[in-house]
Motif scaffolding. Sequence first.
Motif, mmCIF file in Angstrom:
data_model
loop_
_atom_site.group_PDB
_atom_site.id
_atom_site.type_symbol
_atom_site.label_atom_id
_atom_site.label_comp_id
_atom_site.label_asym_id
_atom_site.label_seq_id
_atom_site.Cartn_x
_atom_site.Cartn_y
_atom_site.Cartn_z
ATOM 1 N N TYR A 118 1.397 8.244 10.399
ATOM 2 C CA TYR A 118 2.345 7.322 9.766
ATOM 3 C C TYR A 118 3.161 8.151 8.778
ATOM 4 O O TYR A 118 2.581 8.803 7.897
ATOM 5 C CB TYR A 118 1.581 6.197 9.052
ATOM 6 C CG TYR A 118 2.445 5.352 8.166
ATOM 7 C CD1 TYR A 118 3.452 4.551 8.702
ATOM 8 C CD2 TYR A 118 2.268 5.360 6.782
ATOM 9 C CE1 TYR A 118 4.265 3.785 7.879
ATOM 10 C CE2 TYR A 118 3.075 4.580 5.960
ATOM 11 C CZ TYR A 118 4.067 3.803 6.517
ATOM 12 O OH TYR A 118 4.870 3.038 5.703
ATOM 13 N N SER A 139 0.829 -1.206 0.000
ATOM 14 C CA SER A 139 0.000 0.000 0.000
ATOM 15 C C SER A 139 0.864 1.256 0.000
ATOM 16 O O SER A 139 0.440 2.316 -0.438
ATOM 17 C CB SER A 139 -0.972 0.001 1.184
ATOM 18 O OG SER A 139 -0.279 -0.160 2.386
ATOM 19 N N GLN A 140 2.103 1.132 0.451
ATOM 20 C CA GLN A 140 3.021 2.284 0.427
ATOM 21 C C GLN A 140 3.184 2.809 -1.000
ATOM 22 O O GLN A 140 3.188 4.017 -1.241
ATOM 23 C CB GLN A 140 4.373 1.838 0.985
ATOM 24 C CG GLN A 140 5.416 2.912 1.066
ATOM 25 C CD GLN A 140 5.046 3.971 2.084
ATOM 26 O OE1 GLN A 140 4.571 3.676 3.169
ATOM 27 N NE2 GLN A 140 5.229 5.223 1.712
ATOM 28 N N VAL A 198 -5.178 6.895 9.450
ATOM 29 C CA VAL A 198 -5.072 5.437 9.643
ATOM 30 C C VAL A 198 -6.109 5.094 10.720
ATOM 31 O O VAL A 198 -5.875 5.331 11.901
ATOM 32 C CB VAL A 198 -3.645 5.051 10.094
ATOM 33 C CG1 VAL A 198 -3.534 3.552 10.352
ATOM 34 C CG2 VAL A 198 -2.621 5.490 9.059
#
Length: 474
Positions: free
Chosen positions: A153, A128-129, A207
């Motif tokens: 994050y 997902s990064q 998140v």
Amino acid sequence: MPLDYNKLISQEYQRRPEPAIRSLLSLEKKPGMISFLAGKPNPDRFPFESITVKLKPSAVLSTDPSTGASTELVIDGNTLERVLQYGYTAGDPLFDEALNDLVSAVHGRTRHDDTPAGDFEITVGTGSQDLLAKTSLALFDKGDTILVESPMYPGLLPDLGSRGIHVINVATDQEGLSASSLAQILDEWNQNERTKELSFPKAVYTVPTGGNPSGTTASADRKRAILQIVRKHSILILEDDPYYYLSFEGLEEDSVMRHRSPSYFALEKEDNDPWGYGYVLRFESFSKILSAGMRLGFMAGPKPIIDAVSGYMATSSIHASSPMQVMAALLLQHWGVPGFLSHVDEVARLYQQRRDFFEVKLASVLGGDKNQQRALASWVTPVAGMFFWVKLHLPPESDAPQGNSSNVITKNAVDHNVLAVPGASFYAGQQITPYVRLSFSVIPEEEMEEGLLRLRKAIEDAWKEHGYSTIPPM
Ligand SMILES: Cc1ncc(COP(=O)(O)O)c(C=O)c1O
């Protein structure tokens, strides 16, 4: 009001020419077409005959109940031929189908089902990064603004910073992103000295489950309140949810029937009449639940943005590894959604048990106790994920009345042979904070207490260095 994606998608993306070869590739499927198009390697000399993956005996459905034979996932024949060749940027068809089934079962929205809720696309990324980084390119130009929960994050921060994108912090509380703080910032945007000269934000990043680093989890009501605010102000939510399945509440229930907090993506269905869909970009990851090294993640959201993300993917990694996608797809097929949910609950149970064990040690070493030991830390028990966000009790410094964890961690803790992440790493801009992130995911249980004792010594040293012979109460 439906969002105007032309205003949200970056100018940089809109200026990009169509990749010449990729835009012709779909024509190869036309019956009778002879194609000299793609520079595909000739597979005749690829050395692989098949790929076989065996499940661990402890895994869900690892054996055939009738024969007792271990489950093997095999990629061969036409599927092997396909996955060894260049594939589709948005994802291998088998994986795409499995993701569609999963999103439909878990989030209650089925892509292209002829309802407004089905009007979304899915694209696969190398974790997902990768998708977050490409979303940043797809949405933001220099001078644009993003809102982020604070602490956050930090995966996106270097990219946003180096590209001249304004990052505005939104406060968090025990449920993560604060709805009241978000509403206030957006309502007062044009009056507030800090924001009035900036472009209006395009998105807010959060998140929502087991926050990294905060460990916080948003309730469904908090998500509803935030969704209401972003709809009112016509901005997107970037819902980065790699810990969604690592939530500890209700683990004693049956994994299929268990109540899981609805995602923002699912909640868009509520109250959609006046607002429509398409405010949520949802990012999911298989890193924490299958394997981080497989590098598989996906995102779901409105087609214009997904297409822009795929556009960046097409000119960088082209697509995520197809053998990995199909390995995951075969596993999801083998398990079905009930088997998958049972597996992820097993993963969550492991983290829940580690959280409990770690918290007992944390309380006995850094919390105050009956032996008159001075409490040197406070925290909120995380209900998901793999982190404790711990406020250390530190000596005040001239610019930091609550102390500076960076000094203590990078010097004293290292001297005592213990590592943790100083809280300052999780803020946009300069921030002095007494917080640290302690991860309980992989540290051997027998090292937890010793590590915390070393941290205690590091904190005690800091007080001594600041001239205190006894540490005052927190
Ligand atoms: C909040 C958050 N988002 C994204 C990522 C990146 O995940 P992936 O391995 O899928 O790239 C991580 C990894 O730790 C994370 O904590």
